[in-house]
Design a protein around this motif. Structure first.
Motif, short mmCIF file in Angstrom:
data_model
loop_
_atom_site.label_atom_id
_atom_site.label_comp_id
_atom_site.label_asym_id
_atom_site.label_seq_id
_atom_site.Cartn_x
_atom_site.Cartn_y
_atom_site.Cartn_z
N ILE A 232 -3.28 35.71 -2.97
CA ILE A 232 -4.34 34.71 -2.99
C ILE A 232 -3.94 33.52 -3.85
O ILE A 232 -4.13 32.37 -3.47
CB ILE A 232 -5.64 35.33 -3.52
CG1 ILE A 232 -6.11 36.45 -2.59
CG2 ILE A 232 -6.74 34.27 -3.63
CD1 ILE A 232 -7.29 37.21 -3.11
N TYR B 219 -3.76 29.34 -3.30
CA TYR B 219 -4.52 28.39 -4.12
C TYR B 219 -3.62 27.32 -4.73
O TYR B 219 -4.11 26.27 -5.14
CB TYR B 219 -5.26 29.14 -5.22
CG TYR B 219 -6.51 29.86 -4.76
CD1 TYR B 219 -7.61 30.01 -5.59
CD2 TYR B 219 -6.59 30.39 -3.49
CE1 TYR B 219 -8.75 30.67 -5.17
CE2 TYR B 219 -7.72 31.05 -3.05
CZ TYR B 219 -8.79 31.19 -3.90
OH TYR B 219 -9.91 31.84 -3.47
N LEU C 174 -5.45 33.28 4.91
CA LEU C 174 -5.64 34.33 3.91
C LEU C 174 -5.70 35.72 4.53
O LEU C 174 -5.11 36.67 4.02
CB LEU C 174 -6.92 34.06 3.12
CG LEU C 174 -7.21 34.98 1.92
CD1 LEU C 174 -6.05 34.93 0.92
CD2 LEU C 174 -8.51 34.58 1.24
N LEU D 131 -3.11 38.88 3.65
CA LEU D 131 -3.79 39.96 2.95
C LEU D 131 -3.69 41.26 3.73
O LEU D 131 -3.54 42.34 3.14
CB LEU D 131 -5.26 39.61 2.73
CG LEU D 131 -5.61 38.86 1.44
CD1 LEU D 131 -7.11 38.63 1.36
CD2 LEU D 131 -5.12 39.62 0.23
N SER E 243 -14.47 31.30 -2.52
CA SER E 243 -13.09 31.61 -2.90
C SER E 243 -13.02 32.19 -4.30
O SER E 243 -12.25 33.13 -4.57
CB SER E 243 -12.22 30.36 -2.80
OG SER E 243 -12.21 29.84 -1.48
N ALA F 236 -11.41 40.82 -4.80
CA ALA F 236 -10.05 41.25 -4.48
C ALA F 236 -9.58 42.38 -5.39
O ALA F 236 -8.78 43.23 -4.98
CB ALA F 236 -9.09 40.06 -4.57
#
Length: 301
Positions: A7, A11, A106, A110, A284, A291
């Motif tokens: 993640i 970002y 994402l 993931l 987010s 997460a």
């Protein structure tokens, strides 16, 4: 920890957009970047994603279920948004924003981090379904802020991404396989598109002022994304027979934070893009906390 690193790498490009706008201010035209992304670069992303591997009918059930849960959530949100929000643009955002998750930039990485490469066929097809949700339901509701119903429907047909997706699916079904040179070209455009969307998000993020945040709308979008949709997903997945891994992948794709495509469409149709940027940002941030417990949540399947 691997999930968190995946993640944070994404970002980084958001931070690049924020830093660029902070440094150059009005020299950066966010509208131009939006048009470049939506009308050109996302065509490469669509073709690259849909021609990566043959569409196998055995894999269709998971994305079909994803679409079903999305539509069920939409049917619940339409009357609720009408009751809670009087402003047309706020109502549009409240209705559709939480449905457009970041299943591509994402969701796919993931899926690989949590389930391995076995997840790629499922996450790719789910992202395909999400593309159609974005450029049909998403376009309709985001353009409703300034367009009539007829105008909103016409806006769906004007965007090239939807037509590109149809052409790519047709090519896939007839067995077309891109040559290495073509695949590399499509891949370059696809990564440029993903990076551009993240940078654009950072650019919009720069203009956000705390006083502009609509707390009620933000609470609604986050509640819908991380409470209502997961509850619906748990209920539906509990009723179907499916491999636990596939259930976990499907649940993951339903709870990823809002996609930057929300900002693209809100900007394109002047539907309070800065407000939408706040919603993408807050989901987010919340997802960063989720997460940390994702592996535990996914074990429930």
């Amino acid at each position: 920890m691997q999930t968190l690193f995946s993640i944070m790498g994404i970002y980084l490009f958001i931070a690049v957009g924020f830093g660029a706008k902070w440094t150059f201010k009005e020299k950066i035209d966010d509208r131009t970047i939006t048009l470049l992304s939506v009308y050109f670069l996302q065509i490469f992303l669509t073709f690259w994603g849909l021609l990566k591997r043959p569409i196998d009918t055995e894999l269709i059930f998971a994305p079909t279920l994803y679409l079903g849960i999305t539509l069920l959530s939409l049917l619940l949100m339409i009357p609720l948004a009408r009751m809670l929000f009087n402003d047309t643009k706020e109502r549009s955002i409240a209705t559709v924003a939480a449905l457009i998750g970041n299943t591509g930039n994402l969701g796919i990485p993931l899926g690989i981090a949590l389930f391995g490469e076995e997840s790629i066929p499922y996450t790719t097809l789910i992202n395909l379904v999400n593309v159609f949700v974005v450029y049909t339901i998403g376009v309709f509701y985001y353009s409703r802020g300034e367009f009539s119903v007829r105008g909103s429907l016409l806006n769906i047909l004007k965007l090239p991404v939807l037509w590109a997706a149809m052409v790519a699916i047709a090519l896939n079904l007839i067995g077309y396989v891109p040559s290495p040179a073509v695949d590399k070209t499509l891949m370059m455009g696809a990564y440029a598109s993903m990076t551009m969307q993240l940078v654009l998000f950072g650019i919009y993020l720069y203009g956000i002022k705390l006083g502009e945040i609509d707390l009620r709308l933000t609470a609604w979008v986050n509640g819908t994304k991380f409470i209502l949709i997961p509850v619906i997903a748990f209920g539906v997945l509990g009723l179907v027979e499916m491999d636990p891994m596939v259930k976990g992948i499907l649940f993951l794709e339903l709870i990823v934070p809002l996609a930057v495509a929300n900002v693209n469409l809100a900007s394109l149709y002047n539907c309070a893009p800065r407000t939408v940027t706040v919603e993408v940002f807050t989901t987010s941030v919340v997802f960063l906390g989720i997460a940390l417990i994702l592996p535990t949540l996914l074990q429930m399947f």
